[in-house]
Design a protein around this motif. Sequence first.
Motif, mmCIF file in Angstrom:
data_model
loop_
_atom_site.group_PDB
_atom_site.id
_atom_site.type_symbol
_atom_site.label_atom_id
_atom_site.label_comp_id
_atom_site.label_asym_id
_atom_site.label_seq_id
_atom_site.Cartn_x
_atom_site.Cartn_y
_atom_site.Cartn_z
ATOM 1 N N ILE A 113 -49.291 35.216 -13.847
ATOM 2 C CA ILE A 113 -50.278 36.070 -14.507
ATOM 3 C C ILE A 113 -51.437 35.276 -15.104
ATOM 4 O O ILE A 113 -52.595 35.672 -14.962
ATOM 5 N N ILE A 114 -51.138 34.179 -15.799
ATOM 6 C CA ILE A 114 -52.191 33.484 -16.547
ATOM 7 C C ILE A 114 -53.121 32.713 -15.612
ATOM 8 O O ILE A 114 -52.710 32.235 -14.560
ATOM 9 N N ARG A 115 -54.360 32.610 -16.016
ATOM 10 C CA ARG A 115 -55.396 31.912 -15.253
ATOM 11 C C ARG A 115 -56.200 31.034 -16.190
ATOM 12 O O ARG A 115 -56.218 31.230 -17.397
ATOM 13 N N CYS A 116 -56.896 30.086 -15.623
ATOM 14 C CA CYS A 116 -57.761 29.191 -16.393
ATOM 15 C C CYS A 116 -58.874 30.009 -17.040
ATOM 16 O O CYS A 116 -59.548 30.785 -16.356
ATOM 17 N N PRO A 117 -59.081 29.844 -18.345
ATOM 18 C CA PRO A 117 -60.152 30.595 -19.003
ATOM 19 C C PRO A 117 -61.557 30.127 -18.596
ATOM 20 O O PRO A 117 -62.518 30.863 -18.754
ATOM 21 N N ALA A 118 -61.672 28.945 -18.034
ATOM 22 C CA ALA A 118 -62.989 28.424 -17.652
ATOM 23 C C ALA A 118 -63.440 28.933 -16.288
ATOM 24 O O ALA A 118 -64.595 29.301 -16.111
ATOM 25 N N CYS A 119 -62.500 28.961 -15.302
ATOM 26 C CA CYS A 119 -62.920 29.307 -13.936
ATOM 27 C C CYS A 119 -62.045 30.352 -13.260
ATOM 28 O O CYS A 119 -62.302 30.707 -12.118
ATOM 29 N N ARG A 120 -60.993 30.818 -13.933
ATOM 30 C CA ARG A 120 -60.091 31.859 -13.438
ATOM 31 C C ARG A 120 -59.181 31.423 -12.289
ATOM 32 O O ARG A 120 -58.602 32.248 -11.607
ATOM 33 N N SER A 121 -59.048 30.118 -12.050
ATOM 34 C CA SER A 121 -58.148 29.608 -11.019
ATOM 35 C C SER A 121 -56.716 29.539 -11.548
ATOM 36 O O SER A 121 -56.473 29.709 -12.739
ATOM 37 N N THR A 122 -55.768 29.259 -10.667
ATOM 38 C CA THR A 122 -54.361 29.192 -11.054
ATOM 39 C C THR A 122 -54.071 27.919 -11.850
ATOM 40 O O THR A 122 -54.774 26.919 -11.726
ATOM 41 N N CYS A 127 -55.435 23.128 -14.126
ATOM 42 C CA CYS A 127 -56.162 24.094 -13.315
ATOM 43 C C CYS A 127 -56.396 23.538 -11.914
ATOM 44 O O CYS A 127 -56.830 22.400 -11.748
ATOM 45 N N SER A 128 -56.149 24.384 -10.907
ATOM 46 C CA SER A 128 -56.365 23.970 -9.520
ATOM 47 C C SER A 128 -57.838 24.016 -9.132
ATOM 48 O O SER A 128 -58.215 23.454 -8.114
ATOM 49 N N GLY A 129 -58.660 24.660 -9.947
ATOM 50 C CA GLY A 129 -60.083 24.770 -9.642
ATOM 51 C C GLY A 129 -60.917 23.707 -10.321
ATOM 52 O O GLY A 129 -61.408 22.779 -9.682
ATOM 53 N N CYS A 130 -61.049 23.801 -11.636
ATOM 54 C CA CYS A 130 -61.933 22.898 -12.384
ATOM 55 C C CYS A 130 -61.239 21.631 -12.861
ATOM 56 O O CYS A 130 -61.892 20.682 -13.275
ATOM 57 N N GLY A 131 -59.903 21.607 -12.840
ATOM 58 C CA GLY A 131 -59.167 20.411 -13.244
ATOM 59 C C GLY A 131 -58.869 20.299 -14.722
ATOM 60 O O GLY A 131 -58.227 19.336 -15.151
ATOM 61 N N ASN A 132 -59.310 21.259 -15.536
ATOM 62 C CA ASN A 132 -58.978 21.225 -16.961
ATOM 63 C C ASN A 132 -57.465 21.259 -17.138
ATOM 64 O O ASN A 132 -56.753 21.915 -16.373
#
Length: 54
Positions: free
Chosen positions: A10-19, A29-34
């Motif tokens: 359910i939860i996603r990265c608040p910066a980019c919405r990736s898993t 994060c799989s998108g931005c790396g945070n």
Amino acid sequence: MNLDPQLLDIIRCPACRSTLTPKDEELVCSGCGNAYPVRDDIPVLLLDEARKPA
């Protein structure tokens, strides 16, 4: 770290919405790396608390 797999769906990265993927005591994060800390089995999904990618 003991997180419910359904929560991770359910939860996603608040910066980019990736898993987010558990790694050590963080969710990465799989998108931005945070990387977000997990404290007492509670994900802290605050941008101010995130560790930026290297």
